[in-house]
Design an enzyme around this catalytic site. Structure first.
Site, PDB file in Angstrom:
ATOM      1  N   GLU A  95       0.824  -1.209   0.000  1.00  0.00           N
ATOM      2  CA  GLU A  95       0.000   0.000   0.000  1.00  0.00           C
ATOM      3  C   GLU A  95       0.853   1.251   0.000  1.00  0.00           C
ATOM      4  O   GLU A  95       1.937   1.265   0.566  1.00  0.00           O
ATOM      5  CB  GLU A  95      -0.838   0.043   1.279  1.00  0.00           C
ATOM      6  CG  GLU A  95      -1.794  -1.089   1.389  1.00  0.00           C
ATOM      7  CD  GLU A  95      -2.516  -1.086   2.725  1.00  0.00           C
ATOM      8  OE1 GLU A  95      -2.360  -0.143   3.520  1.00  0.00           O
ATOM      9  OE2 GLU A  95      -3.236  -2.058   2.968  1.00  0.00           O
ATOM     10  N   CYS A 114       3.214   8.340   1.437  1.00  0.00           N
ATOM     11  CA  CYS A 114       3.579   7.349   2.454  1.00  0.00           C
ATOM     12  C   CYS A 114       3.749   6.005   1.751  1.00  0.00           C
ATOM     13  O   CYS A 114       2.815   5.534   1.092  1.00  0.00           O
ATOM     14  CB  CYS A 114       2.449   7.295   3.481  1.00  0.00           C
ATOM     15  SG  CYS A 114       2.663   6.030   4.711  1.00  0.00           S
ATOM     16  N   GLY A 180       5.560  -2.479   6.584  1.00  0.00           N
ATOM     17  CA  GLY A 180       6.919  -2.988   6.724  1.00  0.00           C
ATOM     18  C   GLY A 180       7.817  -2.180   7.626  1.00  0.00           C
ATOM     19  O   GLY A 180       7.545  -1.025   7.943  1.00  0.00           O
ATOM     20  N   GLU A 181       8.883  -2.834   8.062  1.00  0.00           N
ATOM     21  CA  GLU A 181       9.899  -2.189   8.900  1.00  0.00           C
ATOM     22  C   GLU A 181      11.091  -1.863   7.988  1.00  0.00           C
ATOM     23  O   GLU A 181      11.854  -2.762   7.610  1.00  0.00           O
ATOM     24  CB  GLU A 181      10.298  -3.136  10.043  1.00  0.00           C
ATOM     25  CG  GLU A 181      11.517  -2.714  10.834  1.00  0.00           C
ATOM     26  CD  GLU A 181      11.540  -1.248  11.231  1.00  0.00           C
ATOM     27  OE1 GLU A 181      10.629  -0.791  11.929  1.00  0.00           O
ATOM     28  OE2 GLU A 181      12.485  -0.533  10.824  1.00  0.00           O
ATOM     29  N   SER A 212      10.775   5.746   9.110  1.00  0.00           N
ATOM     30  CA  SER A 212      10.191   5.467  10.422  1.00  0.00           C
ATOM     31  C   SER A 212      10.554   4.047  10.826  1.00  0.00           C
ATOM     32  O   SER A 212      10.393   3.116  10.038  1.00  0.00           O
ATOM     33  CB  SER A 212       8.669   5.624  10.335  1.00  0.00           C
ATOM     34  OG  SER A 212       8.069   5.255  11.569  1.00  0.00           O
ATOM     35  N   SER A 235       9.202   4.844  16.269  1.00  0.00           N
ATOM     36  CA  SER A 235       7.888   4.485  16.804  1.00  0.00           C
ATOM     37  C   SER A 235       8.069   3.998  18.228  1.00  0.00           C
ATOM     38  O   SER A 235       8.312   2.815  18.459  1.00  0.00           O
ATOM     39  CB  SER A 235       7.246   3.401  15.933  1.00  0.00           C
ATOM     40  OG  SER A 235       7.009   3.917  14.645  1.00  0.00           O
ATOM     41  N   LEU A 236       7.965   4.907  19.168  1.00  0.00           N
ATOM     42  CA  LEU A 236       8.243   4.553  20.565  1.00  0.00           C
ATOM     43  C   LEU A 236       6.992   3.932  21.219  1.00  0.00           C
ATOM     44  O   LEU A 236       7.033   2.820  21.700  1.00  0.00           O
ATOM     45  CB  LEU A 236       8.715   5.806  21.312  1.00  0.00           C
ATOM     46  CG  LEU A 236       9.520   5.544  22.579  1.00  0.00           C
ATOM     47  CD1 LEU A 236      10.783   4.751  22.292  1.00  0.00           C
ATOM     48  CD2 LEU A 236       9.864   6.865  23.266  1.00  0.00           C
ATOM     49  N   HIS A 237       5.901   4.657  21.229  1.00  0.00           N
ATOM     50  CA  HIS A 237       4.592   4.183  21.718  1.00  0.00           C
ATOM     51  C   HIS A 237       4.524   3.871  23.210  1.00  0.00           C
ATOM     52  O   HIS A 237       3.427   3.733  23.757  1.00  0.00           O
ATOM     53  CB  HIS A 237       4.080   2.972  20.926  1.00  0.00           C
ATOM     54  CG  HIS A 237       4.056   3.176  19.446  1.00  0.00           C
ATOM     55  ND1 HIS A 237       3.827   4.400  18.867  1.00  0.00           N
ATOM     56  CD2 HIS A 237       4.259   2.318  18.413  1.00  0.00           C
ATOM     57  CE1 HIS A 237       3.875   4.282  17.543  1.00  0.00           C
ATOM     58  NE2 HIS A 237       4.150   3.033  17.241  1.00  0.00           N
ATOM     59  N   ASN A 311      -5.791   4.312  15.331  1.00  0.00           N
ATOM     60  CA  ASN A 311      -6.848   4.046  14.368  1.00  0.00           C
ATOM     61  C   ASN A 311      -7.117   2.541  14.498  1.00  0.00           C
ATOM     62  O   ASN A 311      -6.348   1.746  13.986  1.00  0.00           O
ATOM     63  CB  ASN A 311      -6.312   4.421  12.974  1.00  0.00           C
ATOM     64  CG  ASN A 311      -7.390   4.426  11.926  1.00  0.00           C
ATOM     65  OD1 ASN A 311      -8.546   4.141  12.205  1.00  0.00           O
ATOM     66  ND2 ASN A 311      -7.002   4.743  10.715  1.00  0.00           N
TER      67      ASN A 311
HETATM   68  N1  SAH Z   1       7.478  -0.233  10.704  1.00  0.00           N
HETATM   69  C1  SAH Z   1       7.763   1.158  10.820  1.00  0.00           C
HETATM   70  C2  SAH Z   1       7.142   2.002   9.745  1.00  0.00           C
HETATM   71  C3  SAH Z   1       5.765   1.649   9.286  1.00  0.00           C
HETATM   72  S1  SAH Z   1       4.473   1.822  10.489  1.00  0.00           S
HETATM   73  C4  SAH Z   1       7.366   1.673  12.167  1.00  0.00           C
HETATM   74  O1  SAH Z   1       6.690   0.952  12.911  1.00  0.00           O
HETATM   75  O2  SAH Z   1       7.770   2.778  12.501  1.00  0.00           O
HETATM   76  C5  SAH Z   1       4.269   3.600  10.469  1.00  0.00           C
HETATM   77  C6  SAH Z   1       3.610   4.147  11.715  1.00  0.00           C
HETATM   78  O3  SAH Z   1       2.214   3.787  11.749  1.00  0.00           O
HETATM   79  C7  SAH Z   1       4.234   3.644  12.990  1.00  0.00           C
HETATM   80  O4  SAH Z   1       4.494   4.695  13.889  1.00  0.00           O
HETATM   81  C8  SAH Z   1       3.146   2.724  13.497  1.00  0.00           C
HETATM   82  O5  SAH Z   1       3.261   2.503  14.856  1.00  0.00           O
HETATM   83  C9  SAH Z   1       1.888   3.447  13.077  1.00  0.00           C
HETATM   84  N2  SAH Z   1       0.675   2.626  13.136  1.00  0.00           N
HETATM   85  C10 SAH Z   1       0.546   1.320  12.853  1.00  0.00           C
HETATM   86  N3  SAH Z   1      -0.730   0.905  13.061  1.00  0.00           N
HETATM   87  C11 SAH Z   1      -1.424   1.989  13.490  1.00  0.00           C
HETATM   88  C12 SAH Z   1      -2.780   2.202  13.886  1.00  0.00           C
HETATM   89  N4  SAH Z   1      -3.664   1.200  13.868  1.00  0.00           N
HETATM   90  N5  SAH Z   1      -3.146   3.445  14.260  1.00  0.00           N
HETATM   91  C13 SAH Z   1      -2.240   4.459  14.291  1.00  0.00           C
HETATM   92  N6  SAH Z   1      -0.947   4.315  13.918  1.00  0.00           N
HETATM   93  C14 SAH Z   1      -0.535   3.090  13.538  1.00  0.00           C
HETATM   94 FE1  SF4 Z   2       5.716  -3.471  11.522  1.00  0.00          FE
HETATM   95 FE2  SF4 Z   2       5.019  -2.574  13.947  1.00  0.00          FE
HETATM   96 FE3  SF4 Z   2       5.611  -0.824  11.972  1.00  0.00          FE
HETATM   97 FE4  SF4 Z   2       3.331  -2.312  11.872  1.00  0.00          FE
HETATM   98  S1  SF4 Z   2       3.869  -0.733  13.369  1.00  0.00           S
HETATM   99  S2  SF4 Z   2       4.756  -1.955  10.189  1.00  0.00           S
HETATM  100  S3  SF4 Z   2       4.067  -4.267  12.788  1.00  0.00           S
HETATM  101  S4  SF4 Z   2       7.004  -2.306  12.947  1.00  0.00           S
END
Ligand code: SAH
Ligand code: SF4
Length: 383
Positions: A95, A114, A180-181, A212, A235-237, A311
């Site tokens: 995507e 993106c 993807g990562e 990212s 992506s710390l979270h 989301n």
């Molecule tokens: N794998 C990488 C890049 C792709 S994900 C990463 O994790 O950084 C890109 C961003 O979308 C990340 O910050 C991820 O945590 C966020 N993301 C994934 N699923 C999501 C969701 N359901 N709602 C909001 N953000 C989301």
């Molecule tokens: Fe992969 Fe996690 Fe990024 Fe989703 S949020 S693409 S599972 S690293």
């Protein structure tokens, strides 16, 4: 089994020159071809009318014009957000999302594209649709670059209109926040960044590109060495290891302190601000004590926190934090002197978050739409 023909978007100029030489064609044609295929109105080798017909035919036999076989596009927000599901030669689907921000006041129009770096993802974050679907395979540099070219060539967007051969495209931002990562596919992602940068191709400035990562340490350090001008988002979270082990399972390998230290090294070595992404999940990671924890790791260095309300994926046990909690959380960070913004969630109705539309269309045929220029947006119900 022989693989598909190489895609023109990842052929380097020397290889193309050698191919031309073997056909008795002059070397200058390499630049002509690479420049030509970036033109937004060019949708196949046949459109390169400046080339002899036999050469156009030869190119079509030897190379794929795009590594994307076909795409299905949906739009939202009155056309300001569009999402494509791209099908690759082996049936894998990825995507990309386009977000346009119209000019406002003195701010010029901006466009963010993106893109995906892998089909699927092995990191398996439980809130992420891509993570839930598992890992498919690595994307090639061409499969990455061609996502950007898909939008560049869409005539209904006229994005490419301002582009000139040799100009640097300053008004596109490219973010690796699709499926993807990226740093689990670092070699190909870095190659794709260099291709996007290349002044003989799209020429997108490195400062307009963001990678990212969920916190793949070796890749972060390599980025500081090899691509110091590219923006890094982490992506710390969660700033707490027990919680982050659950939300971003790669944390078990590279915990919060190590990831933050690597972010800080990147900031120190490049002089650039690093974004810390923080998905806000209702009553899970959005409490005020956790905001204090985040402020403690984000403060005192060149970082910036981005709060993104979750989301929810279909069937998710979690929901996004309500606005008042996001506001209170942001308040704690601001009070601690940490720059913080709340990201808007574009395109919810087309499942624009990571991997979600793909999940909806899994196992169904994509409505038959030719790739690239022909893809006028179709409003197709996916439910
Ligand atoms: N794998 C990488 C890049 C792709 S994900 C990463 O994790 O950084 C890109 C961003 O979308 C990340 O910050 C991820 O945590 C966020 N993301 C994934 N699923 C999501 C969701 N359901 N709602 C909001 N953000 C989301
Ligand atoms: Fe992969 Fe996690 Fe990024 Fe989703 S949020 S693409 S599972 S690293």
């Amino acid at each position: 089994m022989a693989g598909p023909a190489p895609a023109i978007s990842e052929i380097d100029v020397a290889a193309l020159a050698a191919w031309l030489d073997a056909r008795g064609e002059p070397a200058y044609r390499a630049g002509q071809i690479l420049g030509g295929v970036q033109r937004p109105d060019v949708t196949g080798f046949a459109d390169l009318t400046e080339l002899p017909a036999a050469l156009r035919g030869g190119l079509a036999d030897a190379f794929r014009f795009s590594a994307i076989e076909r795409s299905h596009v949906l739009t939202a927000d009155s056309g300001l957000t569009a999402k494509a599901v791209h099908e690759l030669h082996d049936g894998q689907r990825i995507e990309s999302v386009l977000m346009r921000y119209p000019a406002r006041g003195r701010a010029a129009e901006r466009t963010t594209i993106c893109i995906s770096s892998q089909a699927g993802c092995a990191v398996a974050c439980p809130f992420c649709a891509t993570g839930q679907a598992g890992f498919g395979r690595q994307l090639t540099p061409a499969e990455i670059v061609d996502q950007v070219l898909h939008w560049h060539r869409a005539p209904w967007l006229a994005l490419g209109a301002a582009w000139r051969p040799g100009s640097r495209v300053g008004h596109y931002n490219v973010v690796f926040m699709g499926m993807g990562e990226p740093l689990n596919n670092a070699d190909r992602v870095f190659a794709a960044v260099r291709l996007l940068n290349d002044p003989a191709r799209l020429g997108i400035g490195a400062r307009h590109i963001t990678v990212s990562t969920s916190g793949v340490l070796p890749g972060m350090d390599r980025m500081a060495d090899e691509l110091p001008q590219v923006n890094l988002a982490i992506s710390l979270h969660a700033a707490d290891d027990a919680l982050r082990d659950e939300l971003v399972p790669i944390n078990r390998k590279w915990p919060v302190a190590d990831v933050v230290a690597a972010g800080r090294r990147f900031a120190d070595r490049t002089g650039r601000r690093v974004s810390l992404e923080y998905v806000m999940i209702d009553r899970l990671n959005d409490t005020l004590p956790l905001a204090e924890r985040l402020a403690a790791v984000a403060g005192g260095w060149r970082s910036h926190v981005n709060l993104i309300p979750l989301n929810p994926t279909p069937g998710s046990r979690w929901s996004g934090s309500p606005p008042d909690r996001v506001g209170a959380f942001a308040g704690v960070l601001s009070a601690a002197g940490v720059p913080v913004t709340v990201r808007d969630t574009r395109g919810r109705e087309i499942e624009a978050a990571c991997g979600q539309l793909h999940a909806q269309l899994a196992g169904r045929d994509l409505p038959d739409m030719a790739n690239r220029a022909a893809s006028v947006p179709a409003e197709v119900a996916v439910r």
